[in-house]
Write an enzyme that holds these catalytic residues in place. Sequence first.
Site, PDB file in Angstrom:
ATOM      1  N   ASP A 245       2.990  10.479 -58.861  1.00  0.00           N
ATOM      2  CA  ASP A 245       3.720   9.696 -57.956  1.00  0.00           C
ATOM      3  C   ASP A 245       4.900  10.257 -57.550  1.00  0.00           C
ATOM      4  O   ASP A 245       5.641  10.898 -58.338  1.00  0.00           O
ATOM      5  CB  ASP A 245       4.253   8.416 -58.423  1.00  0.00           C
ATOM      6  CG  ASP A 245       4.612   7.277 -57.492  1.00  0.00           C
ATOM      7  OD1 ASP A 245       3.446   6.454 -57.138  1.00  0.00           O
ATOM      8  OD2 ASP A 245       5.559   7.223 -57.129  1.00  0.00           O
ATOM      9  N   ASP A 283      -3.887   6.112 -52.738  1.00  0.00           N
ATOM     10  CA  ASP A 283      -3.675   4.934 -52.362  1.00  0.00           C
ATOM     11  C   ASP A 283      -1.906   4.884 -51.779  1.00  0.00           C
ATOM     12  O   ASP A 283      -1.254   4.832 -52.346  1.00  0.00           O
ATOM     13  CB  ASP A 283      -3.643   3.879 -53.700  1.00  0.00           C
ATOM     14  CG  ASP A 283      -3.288   2.711 -53.115  1.00  0.00           C
ATOM     15  OD1 ASP A 283      -3.297   2.148 -51.839  1.00  0.00           O
ATOM     16  OD2 ASP A 283      -3.350   1.658 -54.271  1.00  0.00           O
ATOM     17  N   CYS A 336      -3.409  -0.935 -48.724  1.00  0.00           N
ATOM     18  CA  CYS A 336      -3.716  -2.436 -48.990  1.00  0.00           C
ATOM     19  C   CYS A 336      -3.257  -3.131 -47.716  1.00  0.00           C
ATOM     20  O   CYS A 336      -2.592  -3.890 -47.492  1.00  0.00           O
ATOM     21  CB  CYS A 336      -2.758  -2.947 -49.955  1.00  0.00           C
ATOM     22  SG  CYS A 336      -1.221  -2.562 -50.101  1.00  0.00           S
TER      23      CYS A 336
END
Length: 382
Positions: A245, A283, A336
């Site tokens: 990340d 993602d 999302c």
Amino acid sequence: MTPPARAAAAIAVLDRILAGENAEQALTNWGRASRFAGSGDRAAVRDLVFQALRCRRSYAALGGAQTGRGLILGHFRAEGIDLEAVFTGEGHAPARASGEEGRAPTENEALDCPDWLAPRLEQSLGDDFPAVMASLRQRAPVFLRVNVQRCEVAEAQAMLEREGIATRRNHLAKNALEVTENARKIQASAAYADGAVELQDAASQAIVEALPLAEGMRVLDHCAGGGGKTLAMAARARLKLWAHDVTPGRMRDLPARAARAGVKVALAEIPEKTAPYDLVLTDVPCSGSGSWRRDPQGKWALTAAKMAELAVVQATILARAAAMVGPSGWLAYATCSLLEEENDGRIATFLAANPNWRQERSLRLTPLDGADGFFLSLLTRI
């Protein structure tokens, strides 16, 4: 605390949030300063605050002001609750509602949709636009992922039931459970402590189930965050798994979570060093529009300028991840988001610039499917 006192507390917290404070931090600060408030009181105030944020535009119209007081007035008017029973002006109750008139919300206000985003969402959602936006005004369901390396789904349900936590199976993912009673007990439960279950939205689980994982694959979770999808992938197959990340602090709990789940995950500060991979999952940062029920503050903080910045980030991550995929590997792009420009539009732009890649399949979910909105595109080289 009485219902009027809870309303007054919610007003105070909302005023801090509207002034720019993070919602979770504002609630934490209120709780620390309000030692008299029991767990039931804190839960009730939290529910009032988050429902007011989900319905911020419509409640402000009904309550006559974009203030904490206006939002709570709007909430009680929307629910048909007698204002005189709450706004009494006595003790710790809010002052009486005198001469504070609201009005009927406009179409976008009634859907709690930002005006500037409405055309983009309508284009992306088509006829489902009103129903999806209405669903985002409600509290999100709580889902669990059963770690089948620890126990079977039915066994996990029985463990939870013994602690008063009721669940039911969910159609989106084979190991997903929807919590129907006592969701607030989960993190103190033995099933959670033993790694039998993890909190994870069913749509997020469905995305991981759609990934072409197989035993022994080298897999990178490129935007791992807290590691929910990392652990879900580890539960599906024995993988050589790395997590990365851009903000490593987001992964600080991942080693402990992996240990609790009984899996191994390596943290990759520079993932290129261990490339190539058989699958890279990205993602990516996005509008979060599919999960606005969980982060209503994010809906109102989003701007056109921020969307433009996110577009650059998404393109950059796709390019970086593609370079780390092995010759016969997979590139998985997920958001999302409900917005076409972040989903199919982003993939179309990538493929136009990279004709040696193709999309094999994709998956689109909205809250009408029963969980968060998610998008997945699976790409391979030609």
